[in-house]
Design an enzyme around this catalytic site. Structure first.
Site, short mmCIF file in Angstrom:
data_model
loop_
_atom_site.label_atom_id
_atom_site.label_comp_id
_atom_site.label_asym_id
_atom_site.label_seq_id
_atom_site.Cartn_x
_atom_site.Cartn_y
_atom_site.Cartn_z
N THR A 10 7.10 -6.54 -2.34
CA THR A 10 8.44 -7.11 -2.47
C THR A 10 8.84 -7.76 -1.15
OG1 THR A 10 10.77 -6.63 -2.98
CG2 THR A 10 9.56 -4.95 -1.77
N ASP A 72 7.99 -2.42 -11.36
CA ASP A 72 8.72 -3.31 -12.25
C ASP A 72 9.68 -2.45 -13.04
OD1 ASP A 72 9.38 -5.86 -13.22
OD2 ASP A 72 8.18 -5.54 -15.02
N PHE A 160 22.91 -3.06 -7.15
CA PHE A 160 22.64 -4.46 -7.51
C PHE A 160 22.36 -4.51 -9.00
CE2 PHE A 160 18.81 -2.39 -6.01
CZ PHE A 160 17.89 -2.65 -7.00
N GLY A 161 22.13 -5.71 -9.51
CA GLY A 161 21.81 -5.85 -10.94
C GLY A 161 22.93 -5.33 -11.82
N TYR A 162 22.57 -4.48 -12.77
CA TYR A 162 23.53 -3.95 -13.74
C TYR A 162 24.19 -2.66 -13.27
CZ TYR A 162 21.00 -7.22 -16.75
OH TYR A 162 20.44 -8.36 -17.29
N ASP A 163 24.00 -2.29 -12.02
CA ASP A 163 24.49 -1.00 -11.53
C ASP A 163 25.98 -0.76 -11.75
OD1 ASP A 163 21.92 -0.49 -10.80
OD2 ASP A 163 22.25 -0.52 -8.64
#
Length: 213
Positions: A10, A72, A160-163
């Site tokens: 990453t 992933d 981050f993301g859908y947190d």
């Protein structure tokens, strides 16, 4: 003595820091892809999280000649038949922002009652150790989940993301509200890493015996 290195597949410095903290306990060091500009971008075109994680780890190990660790992960919402799943990062389209993905999720979940908003984060981590000096390479994968619910509006500023939309019922907090310690305790990624620990301990033993690296 120089510590053996594991390349974390990453360029996200936050994820590298998380992995480094975990690997440090095992006597392993972690470097992200920023230290290896020769590694190409890997298209995540697999049909499972495991396939994508392995593809990334295999590519990094082949290019660098070092053990590689990749993951992933994604969000699976039961009311949406498991979507967004593999397409979590691009739910609202290629290159979509977190805000756009969250907005699409809320739109698709509109009208779904509280009792039917169950979801889970799923992660697969893959370790690929290349062969060297007559030694056969090997690889391991582990999978883990974190069960939760999708809120009707975001809460919290971390993560981050859908947190901000993903509630952990037993803690009464979204992922975006968790402390680092709470996150490590329940995170799908950290659960998968802990399940991979025996393989990482094997790697550390082999490195100490001068059989690799």
């Amino acid at each position: 003595m120089k510590r053996p290195v594991v390349v974390v597949a990453t360029r996200n410095p936050g994820k590298v820091r998380e992995m480094r903290a975990f690997l440090d306990e095992l006597g392993l060091d972690a470097l992200g892809l920023d230290a290896f500009p020769e590694v190409p971008e890997v298209e995540e075109d697999g049909t499972t999280f495991a396939a994508n994680a392995l593809k990334k780890a295999r590519t990094v190990a082949a290019v660098t000649g070092l053990p590689a660790l990749a993951d992933d992960s994604g969000l699976e919402v039961d009311a949406l038949g498991g979507r967004p799943g593999l397409y979590s990062a691009r739910f609202a389209g290629p290159g979509a922002s977190d805000e756009a993905n969250n907005a699409k999720l809320l739109a698709e979940m509109a009208g779904v009652p509280p009792g039917r908003r169950s979801a889970r984060y799923r992660a697969v981590v893959a370790l690929v150790v290349p062969g060297a000096a007559g030694r056969t390479g090997w690889e391991e994968t582990r999978e883990a989940t974190c069960e939760g619910e999708i809120l009707a509006s975001p809460r919290g500023t971390g993560g981050f993301g859908y947190d901000p939309l993903f509630l952990v019922p037993e803690l009464g907090k979204t992922f975006a509200e968790l402390t680092p310690e709470e996150r490590q305790a329940v995170s799908h990624r950290f659960r998968a890493l802990r399940a991979l620990r025996p393989a990482l301990e094997r790697l550390a033993r082999e490195a100490a015996g001068d059989r690799i690296i």
